[in-house]
Design a protein around this motif. Structure first.
Motif, mmCIF file in Angstrom:
data_model
loop_
_atom_site.group_PDB
_atom_site.id
_atom_site.type_symbol
_atom_site.label_atom_id
_atom_site.label_comp_id
_atom_site.label_asym_id
_atom_site.label_seq_id
_atom_site.Cartn_x
_atom_site.Cartn_y
_atom_site.Cartn_z
ATOM 1 N N LEU A 185 58.853 -9.749 30.910
ATOM 2 C CA LEU A 185 57.905 -9.715 29.793
ATOM 3 C C LEU A 185 57.305 -11.101 29.591
ATOM 4 N N ASP B 181 54.675 -11.581 32.207
ATOM 5 C CA ASP B 181 53.470 -10.798 31.938
ATOM 6 C C ASP B 181 52.645 -11.411 30.812
ATOM 7 N N ILE C 236 48.935 -12.804 31.194
ATOM 8 C CA ILE C 236 47.827 -12.178 30.448
ATOM 9 C C ILE C 236 47.122 -13.226 29.596
ATOM 10 N N MET D 197 44.055 -12.777 38.748
ATOM 11 C CA MET D 197 44.041 -11.314 38.853
ATOM 12 C C MET D 197 44.902 -10.860 40.033
ATOM 13 N N TRP E 35 47.889 -8.152 39.901
ATOM 14 C CA TRP E 35 48.078 -6.955 40.754
ATOM 15 C C TRP E 35 49.449 -6.988 41.400
ATOM 16 N N ARG F 219 52.100 -8.167 40.096
ATOM 17 C CA ARG F 219 53.052 -7.769 39.070
ATOM 18 C C ARG F 219 52.922 -6.280 38.746
ATOM 19 N N LEU F 220 51.738 -5.729 38.925
ATOM 20 C CA LEU F 220 51.509 -4.324 38.579
ATOM 21 C C LEU F 220 51.917 -3.396 39.719
ATOM 22 N N ILE G 217 45.937 -3.913 46.252
ATOM 23 C CA ILE G 217 44.843 -4.546 45.508
ATOM 24 C C ILE G 217 45.037 -6.058 45.505
ATOM 25 N N ALA H 235 41.228 -0.392 22.940
ATOM 26 C CA ALA H 235 42.672 -0.575 22.839
ATOM 27 C C ALA H 235 43.296 0.592 22.085
ATOM 28 N N LEU I 262 43.468 3.592 24.256
ATOM 29 C CA LEU I 262 44.532 3.479 25.259
ATOM 30 C C LEU I 262 45.884 3.812 24.643
ATOM 31 N N MET J 133 57.017 -1.209 25.190
ATOM 32 C CA MET J 133 55.704 -1.105 25.852
ATOM 33 C C MET J 133 55.843 -1.478 27.330
ATOM 34 N N ALA K 165 54.794 -2.573 31.233
ATOM 35 C CA ALA K 165 53.898 -3.610 31.759
ATOM 36 C C ALA K 165 52.520 -3.021 32.017
ATOM 37 N N GLY K 166 52.471 -1.771 32.493
ATOM 38 C CA GLY K 166 51.192 -1.125 32.780
ATOM 39 C C GLY K 166 50.302 -1.086 31.557
ATOM 40 N N LEU K 167 50.877 -0.635 30.427
ATOM 41 C CA LEU K 167 50.097 -0.511 29.200
ATOM 42 C C LEU K 167 49.650 -1.890 28.712
ATOM 43 N N LEU K 168 50.547 -2.871 28.858
ATOM 44 C CA LEU K 168 50.226 -4.242 28.447
ATOM 45 C C LEU K 168 48.997 -4.762 29.198
ATOM 46 N N TYR K 169 48.991 -4.556 30.522
ATOM 47 C CA TYR K 169 47.854 -5.024 31.320
ATOM 48 C C TYR K 169 46.604 -4.192 31.018
ATOM 49 N N ALA K 170 46.784 -2.889 30.687
ATOM 50 C CA ALA K 170 45.630 -2.061 30.336
ATOM 51 C C ALA K 170 44.980 -2.591 29.061
ATOM 52 N N LEU K 171 45.818 -2.992 28.084
ATOM 53 C CA LEU K 171 45.273 -3.552 26.840
ATOM 54 C C LEU K 171 44.534 -4.861 27.129
ATOM 55 N N LEU L 35 41.724 -3.184 35.502
ATOM 56 C CA LEU L 35 43.055 -3.307 34.900
ATOM 57 C C LEU L 35 43.380 -2.079 34.051
ATOM 58 N N VAL L 36 42.373 -1.571 33.316
ATOM 59 C CA VAL L 36 42.610 -0.372 32.508
ATOM 60 C C VAL L 36 42.974 0.797 33.420
ATOM 61 N N VAL M 211 44.261 0.926 36.551
ATOM 62 C CA VAL M 211 45.576 0.858 37.198
ATOM 63 C C VAL M 211 46.694 0.798 36.157
ATOM 64 N N GLY M 212 46.491 -0.022 35.124
ATOM 65 C CA GLY M 212 47.541 -0.181 34.106
ATOM 66 C C GLY M 212 47.832 1.131 33.403
ATOM 67 N N LEU M 213 46.773 1.846 33.027
ATOM 68 C CA LEU M 213 46.959 3.115 32.329
ATOM 69 C C LEU M 213 47.634 4.126 33.253
ATOM 70 N N GLN N 129 49.846 3.673 35.382
ATOM 71 C CA GLN N 129 51.281 3.491 35.554
ATOM 72 C C GLN N 129 51.940 3.011 34.271
ATOM 73 N N ARG N 130 51.516 3.590 33.133
ATOM 74 C CA ARG N 130 52.157 3.160 31.879
ATOM 75 C C ARG N 130 53.589 3.666 31.783
#
Lengths: 110, 328, 97, 95
Positions: B3, B6, B10, B40, B44, B46-47, B52, B123, B126, C1, C3-9, C44-45, C47-49, C51-52
Motif C-alpha cells: 500500500l 502504491d 500514485i 506509468m 503497470w 504493480r498492476l 503493458i 470517482a 467507479l 480497497m 490496488a486495482g481500485l486505487l489506481y482506477a481512482l 488506468l481506469v 485496467v484498474g477497474l 482487476q478491483r
C-alpha cells in the motif's frame, strides 16, 4: 535464512545505501557536473550491488545472465548520456563550480 | 508495504502530470511528462500487467522522449516571422502570458470547477459500480486451450478479439500516412544536419548505437518469441525495434525523411497484408478471424512476425518523418 | 480497497487533470500533453477497474496495450500538425497565450 | 528464496521509489535544462533496480524483461536531449 540469503541481503542493503548517496548527491551538489557524477557513479554502483544481491536469488543461469546484461546495458547508457550532457553543458559555457571561488551557488553547499 | 508503494507511486503520478500541465516552462513540462510516462510503466508493473509495462517502457523510454524533445526545438519560443526577425530566446521555452482579462479568469475558474466535478463524478461512478455479472478472466481461462497460445493477453489480442487488433494496426498505418502527408514534400532521405560542434560528440552515441541496435534486434526477437507463452508480443517487440531506429537516427547513422523508399513502404504494409490474408483464408469458418484450432498457434506466430515488422517500421517512421524534415 | 481500485481512482483524477489542461492551456504542445494524460487516465481506469477484485484481467490489458501504441501514433500526428501550423507563421497562438 | 528475502526486496523497492520521488525534486528545481533531464535519467538506474526488486518480490519474472527494456533504451531520451533539444543555433557556430 541461509548463508547465501545473508550475503544477498547484505549486497542489497549496500546497493540501497549507494542509491541513497546518489540521491543526496543529486539534491545537494552545487553544479550539473557534480550532480552527473553522483548520478552516474553512485547509482550504477548501487545497481551493481543490487544485481549481485539478486544473483544469489536467481533460479537459473539464464536468469542470472539476464540480470548481468541489464546492469551492463545500464552502465553503457549512463556513460554515454553523462558524457553527452556534460559535453553539451561545457560547450554552452556552463562553468564548473569551484570551492576556492565564491560561486553564485555557494549557499547550496551549506 | 504494498500500500505504501502504491500510494507513493500514485502521488508521484498525479504530481508529475499536474506539474507537466501547470508549469510555465515548456521544456520542464516535456521532461515531467517523460517522467510521468516512465512512472506509468512502474504502475503497470504493480498492476500485474507486465505486457503493458513492457510496451509503456519501450515507448516511454524509446519514443516519447525523442519525439517530444525533437518537436520542442521546433515548437518553443516566439513564432518566426516572415521578416526573419526572431526575438531573443534566452529562456529555454516560454508561452509568454500577459495578465489575462476578467472574463478569462471567470472562464478559467469555470473550467477548473467543471474538471473537478468531472473527476469527482468519475470517482463516484467507479466506487458505486456493481460487481460484473461475467468474470472475463474466467471466460478467457476457459477458452485458452483452443487459442493456440499459452499467454492470455496474446490470446485476447490475436485470437478472441483479433478483429480489434486488425483494425488497430490499420489505424496505426493511417496515422503514419497522416504524418507523411503533413511532413512530406521535402527532400527525400536527407541525412540529418549535424552542426560542426556536435560532430566530435557524435562518436560516442555512434558507438553506443552500433552496439545497442543489434542488441535491440535480439531483444525484439526474444519478446516476439516470448509472446506465445509469457508477457511479450508484436507490440512490445515493434516498439523496441522502433526505438533502435530512433537511436540510429539520433547518432546520424540512419537518415530521416518523409518519403520512404519502396522497400520500406512494402514493409510498412506487410503486417497488415499478412493479417488480412490470414483473415481472408479463414473466412470459411464463418466468423471473422476464427482460426482452425490445429493451426491457431502457427497462424498467430505468422501474424505476430508480420506485425512486429510493420509496427516497428510504422513507429520508427513516425519519428523519422518528423526528424528528417525542416531542420532549418 | 484493492490496488486495482486505487489506481482506477488515480486514473479518474488524471483524466480530470487532462480535461482541465486541454481547456486551459493554449500552446499546442501543452494540449498534446494534456490529451496524453487523459489517455493514461482512461487506461488506468480500464485496467484498474477490471482487476478491483485482485485478479489480473487479460481483456482490458490487451485493449490498453493496443491503446498505448495508438496514442503514441496520434501524438506523433498531432506534433506534425502543430509543427506545420507553426511553420506557416500562424501567430494566433501568441495572441491567445 | 525465503519469505524474509522477498519481504526485504519489497522493502527496498519502496525505499528506491522514495529515492526516485525525492530526486524528482531536481526536475522542478533545475536550474539548467540538463539538471531537469538528469531526473529522467534516474529511471535507467533507480527504475531498473526497482523493477528487478519488484520481480524478485513476487511481481513475476516478466518484470526483469521490463527492466531489460528500460536499460536498453535508457540512453535515447538523454541523447535526443543533448543532440536535438538543448541547442541554440548561435552556440553551434563556435569552433
Amino acid at each position: 535464512m541461509s548463508g547465501l540469503d545473508w550475503l544477498s541481503a547484505i549486497f542489497l542493503l549496500v546497493g540501497a545505501a549507494f542509491f541513497l548517496a546518489g540521491t543526496v548527491g543529486l539534491l545537494r551538489f552545487p553544479d550539473v557536473y557534480t550532480r552527473l557524477h553522483a548520478l552516474a557513479k553512485a547509482d550504477n554502483l548501487g545497481l551493481g550491488c543490487i544485481v549481485i544481491g539478486l544473483l544469489f536469488q536467481a533460479d537459473s543461469l539464464a536468469a542470472a545472465l539476464k540480470l548481468v546484461l541489464v546492469w551492463l546495458l545500464a552502465l553503457a547508457a549512463s556513460a554515454t548520456v553523462s558524457f553527452l550532457v556534460a559535453h553539451r553543458a561545457w560547450r554552452r559555457g556552463i562553468a564548473p563550480w569551484r570551492a576556492d571561488e565564491p560561486g553564485i551557488r555557494r549557499h547550496d553547499e551549506s | 508495504m504494498n500500500l505504501a508503494f502504491d500510494l507513493l507511486l500514485i502521488a508521484a503520478l498525479l504530481w508529475s502530470a499536474g506539474r507537466a500541465l501547470t508549469t510555465p516552462d515548456l521544456f520542464r513540462a516535456v521532461v515531467l511528462f517523460i517522467v510521468f510516462g516512465l512512472l506509468m510503466a512502474l504502475a503497470w508493473a504493480r498492476l500485474d500487467a507486465p505486457d503493458i509495462a513492457l510496451a509503456e517502457a519501450a515507448i516511454g523510454a524509446g519514443l516519447t522522449g525523442a519525439l517530444l524533445l525533437d518537436a520542442l526545438g521546433h515548437l518553443r519560443g516566439p513564432v518566426r516571422r516572415k521578416s526573419g526577425l526572431i526575438a531573443p530566446s534566452t529562456v529555454m521555452s516560454s508561452e509568454g502570458a500577459g495578465p489575462p482579462a476578467f472574463p478569462t479568469y471567470f472562464l478559467n475558474g469555470l473550467a477548473i470547477v467543471l474538471a473537478v466535478a468531472l473527476g469527482l463524478a468519475l470517482a463516484g461512478a467507479l466506487l458505486l459500480l456493481p460487481e460484473p455479472a461475467i468474470s472475463l478472466p474466467r471466460e478467457v481461462a476457459a477458452a485458452m486451450d483452443a487459442s493456440g497460445v499459452a499467454h492470455p493477453v496474446t490470446a485476447v489480442l490475436l485470437n478472441f478479439r483479433g478483429y480489434d487488433t486488425l483494425l488497430e494496426v490499420a489505424v496505426l498505418w493511417l496515422a503514419l500516412l497522416g504524418v507523411l502527408a503533413v511532413a512530406g514534400g521535402r527532400a527525400p532521405g536527407r541525412a540529418p544536419v549535424t552542426p560542426r560542434s556536435a560532430r566530435a560528440s557524435l562518436k560516442v552515441p555512434r558507438l553506443l548505437a552500433r552496439v545497442l541496435a543489434p542488441l535491440a534486434l535480439l531483444v525484439a526477437g526474444y519478446l516476439l518469441w516470448a509472446g506465445a507463452h509469457q508477457p511479450g508480443g508484436a507490440f512490445q517487440a515493434g516498439a523496441v525495434l522502433a526505438a533502435a531506429a530512433v537511436l540510429l537516427n539520433l547518432a546520424g547513422l540512419l537518415p530521416g525523411g518523409a518519403t520512404p523508399r519502396w522497400v520500406l513502404r512494402a514493409g510498412l504494409g506487410f503486417g497488415l497484408l499478412v493479417f488480412l490474408a490470414v483473415a481472408a483464408a479463414v473466412m470459411g469458418q464463418g466468423v471473422l478471424l476464427q482460426y482452425p484450432p490445429a493451426w491457431a498457434g502457427a497462424l498467430i506466430m505468422l501474424i505476430e512476425t508480420g506485425l512486429t515488422l510493420s509496427i516497428g517500421l510504422t513507429l520508427a517512421g513516425l519519428f523519422l518523418a518528423l526528424s528528417g524534415a525542416s531542420r532549418q | 480497497m484493492s490496488a486495482g481500485l486505487l489506481y482506477a481512482l488515480a486514473g479518474a483524477a488524471l483524466f480530470a487533470f487532462g480535461v482541465a489542461g486541454l481547456i486551459l492551456r493554449s500552446h499546442p504542445l501543452r494540449k498534446i500533453l494534456a490529451f496524453n494524460v487523459m489517455g493514461s487516465g482512461a487506461f488506468l481506469v480500464l485496467v484498474g477497474l477490471g482487476q478491483r477484485d485482485g485478479t489480473a484481467d487479460p481483456v482490458p490489458q490487451a485493449m490498453v496495450l493496443t491503446g498505448i501504441v495508438v496514442s503514441i501514433a496520434a501524438t506523433a500526428l498531432a506534433l506534425a500538425l502543430a509543427r506545420r501550423q507553426r511553420e506557416h507563421g500562424n501567430d494566433k497562438e501568441e495572441r491567445d497565450a | 528464496m525465503t519469505m524474509d528475502l522477498s519481504a526485504l526486496n519489497q522493502l527496498l523497492a519502496v525505499f528506491l521509489l522514495a529515492n526516485l520521488v525525492l530526486a524528482l525534486w531536481r526536475v522542478t528545481r533545475g536550474p539548467t535544462p540538463a539538471d531537469r533531464l538528469l531526473a529522467a535519467l534516474l529511471f535507467g538506474t533507480t527504475g531498473v533496480a526497482l523493477l528487478l526488486l519488484l520481480a524478485h518480490a513476487g511481481g513475476g519474472m516478466a518484470l526483469v524483461d521490463v527492466a531489460l527494456v528500460f536499460a536498453l533504451l535508457a540512453a535515447i531520451t538523454g541523447t535526443a536531449f543533448s543532440l536535438r533539444a538543448w541547442r541554440r543555433e548561435e552556440d553551434d557556430e563556435r569552433p
